[in-house]
Design an enzyme around this catalytic site. Sequence first.
Site, PDB file in Angstrom:
ATOM      1  N   ASP A 165       0.868  -1.170   0.000  1.00 45.76           N
ATOM      2  CA  ASP A 165       0.000   0.000   0.000  1.00 45.76           C
ATOM      3  C   ASP A 165       0.918   1.237   0.000  1.00 45.76           C
ATOM      4  O   ASP A 165       2.086   1.134   0.383  1.00 45.76           O
ATOM      5  CB  ASP A 165      -0.840  -0.045   1.290  1.00 45.76           C
TER       6      ASP A 165
HETATM    7 MG   LIG Z   1      -2.874   3.181   3.571  1.00 49.39          MG
END
Ligand SMILES: [Mg+2]
Length: 235
Positions: free
Chosen positions: A10
């Site tokens: 991410d």
């Molecule tokens: Mg994040």
Amino acid sequence: MKTYKYLFFDIDDTLLDFQATEKEALRSLFAEQNMVLTSEDERRYKEINQSLWNAYENGKIERDEVLNTRFSTFFKQYNLEVDGSVLEKKYRSYLEQGHQLIDGAMELIMELHPHYELYIVTNGVSKTQDRRLRDSGLYPYFKKVFVSEDTGFQKPMKEFFDYVFDRIPSYTLGHGLIIGDSLSADIKGGQLSGIDTCWYNPLRKVNQSGVNPTYEIQHLKEIHEILPSMVKTSN
Ligand SMILES: [Mg+2]
């Protein structure tokens, strides 16, 4: 210990400090209105922003409505009439400029790069995420960057991950690991799509989500303990 080959990272609040980026962008936006951002302003903005995103996630409003009304709604509290979509564009241009790295992120990615296939999986606007990755210096270390805007799906949807896996040559499911700070997007998404998960939880938040990660770390360097081949090479 499991052998991983594909690592899915991410971006926001995992590799890049989105909190810092957001604050700086808001500060710039306020300065344009001849105002100085206080922590109370920031809190109010986050409250409005979050409630709009919640409405979106519950299917009550469209994504564009979130983006184009959050600033008009916010500045109305200060008796300022602003064009929400114009401010959104400005805000986005400020966001694009923010690329402060999370502590240890660059070192980690450089160390992992020779041993693993690294991919980005992020919910967001492609142009913004692309620029931030490039400016931070992280971009060259990733084989591919997958942004929800381009895939038509978003984390945690299984379809998002299917889209990603379909685009990795000779991908084998048992060797993937996702690393992210969000239980509802990253960890849940990993579980729905059948890969192991590593929750980056620097603030030691209590997990009341019912979504249980395979691993939990407080600092990025703890990933060394999950990825044994890296420990060998660094010894
Ligand atoms: Mg994040």
